[in-house]
Design a protein around this motif. Structure first.
Motif: not given
Ligand code: SIN
Length: 327
Positions: A1-30
């Motif tokens: 149970m404890r393991f499951l809630s840890f997993l849920t929190i980890a997934v939640l953090i990842a899903s919040v972080m991933a789009p943020a990291a993606h949105a922060a990435e500017p389009i590179l024009i060389r």
């Protein structure tokens, strides 16, 4: 149970972080080009970077590679297609492998002056040329000026016969090959960055280029006679990969197009200014301007305009007529 809630929190953090990291990435024009940062094209790239990063802050990042640091002009279109760069601005004379129609810009004495060239570029036929390489994956975005090509050598070239047996450094253009062959000279195609060494080593005895490039490459240290024949204009097409451009978010693409429009006006004014200032500087260094009489100009016209016919099939007589109509 404890393991499951840890997993849920980890997934939640990842899903919040991933789009943020993606949105922060500017389009590179060389943006790769072959001239100095101070040239009209170099300044155009700098202005484009400044405006794009100001108006699309956080969305776009522009890196500029001047002085052939990344690619020569003939490699730049492939660089775009392979995704090594996103923008370049090769001379209009370097596109033959992608569209034979582009050779219209090389035909000697076709445009009466730079205003005629501009009228043609802004005409329906001229705008269509921006898309003439689209089937090869290359999209033209705008035209930029440099200036009229000026011929130089160690001796005065007044009449076509004066060019006989000279070896000209030329851009990679079949039209330029033919043009110099017609006056008994030899044209050697060579990347821009090789020009100083080619003069120093005596590999060439003549060349043609715009005044600003003549100044930056110090042509006047080797050649002291300059002929303003008005036979052609060095200009550029700012290009990108069609796949890259079409893949941009619509708002970013629209803003970049507006920025390029603004930058084009500034580049063209700067090119006109530099054509005058570089000319003055070169002539003040002791170089001589060859004076051409009406008879000299007629002799050049007679010698060079038959080149049009030789390329009529490749370019299309309709396109040549459209260009002539802009005079
Ligand atoms: C340039 O201005 O881009 C270089 C043209 C040349 O190859 O002479």
């Amino acid at each position: 149970m404890r393991f499951l809630s840890f997993l849920t929190i980890a997934v939640l953090i990842a899903s919040v972080m991933a789009p943020a990291a993606h949105a922060a990435e500017p389009i590179l024009i060389r943006f790769s080009h072959v001239t100095s940062e101070n040239s009209p094209k170099g300044q155009g790239a700098v202005m484009f970077k400044r405006l794009a990063e100001e108006r699309l802050a956080g969305k776009v990042k522009v890196e500029i590679y001047p002085n052939s640091q990344k690619f020569d002009d003939n490699q730049a279109p492939l660089g775009l297609l392979f995704g090594d760069i996103e923008m370049a601005a090769p001379s209009l004379s370097k596109f033959r492998a992608y569209s034979k129609k582009m050779q219209v810009f090389d035909l000697p004495l076709l445009f009466s002056d730079i205003d005629a060239l501009h009228r043609f570029q802004q005409s329906r036929a001229g705008k269509a040329l921006l898309d003439s390489m689209i089937t090869r994956g290359i999209k033209g975005l705008t035209y930029w000026d440099n200036g009229p090509r000026v011929i130089s050598a160690k001796r005065a070239i007044k009449q076509p016969a004066d060019a006989k047996r000279l070896v000209f450094r030329i851009e990679a253009s079949a039209v330029f090959q033919e043009q110099y062959a017609r006056v008994g000279a030899v044209g050697i195609e060579m990347p821009f960055k090789r020009l100083p060494d080619a003069m120093k080593e005596g590999l060439i005895s003549a060349q043609e280029n715009a005044w600003s490039n003549i100044r930056s490459m110090q042509v006047h240290k080797f050649h002291n006679h300059f002929t303003e024949l008005g036979h052609s204009y060095l200009g550029y097409m700012v290009i990108t990969s069609a796949a890259f451009w079409n893949g941009l978010p619509a708002d970013v693409r629209t803003q970049l197009e507006a920025i390029l429009k603004e930058v084009t006006d500034k580049v063209n004014s700067l090119a006109a200014e530099q054509a005058l200032s570089a000319r003055q500087e070169v002539l003040q260094s002791g170089a001589k301007l060859v004076e051409l009489s009406e008879a000299d100009r007629r002799a050049w016209r007679d010698a060079l305009t038959p080149v049009w016919k030789r390329f009529e099939n490749e370019i299309g007589s309709d396109l040549i007529s459209a260009a002539r109509a802009s005079n």
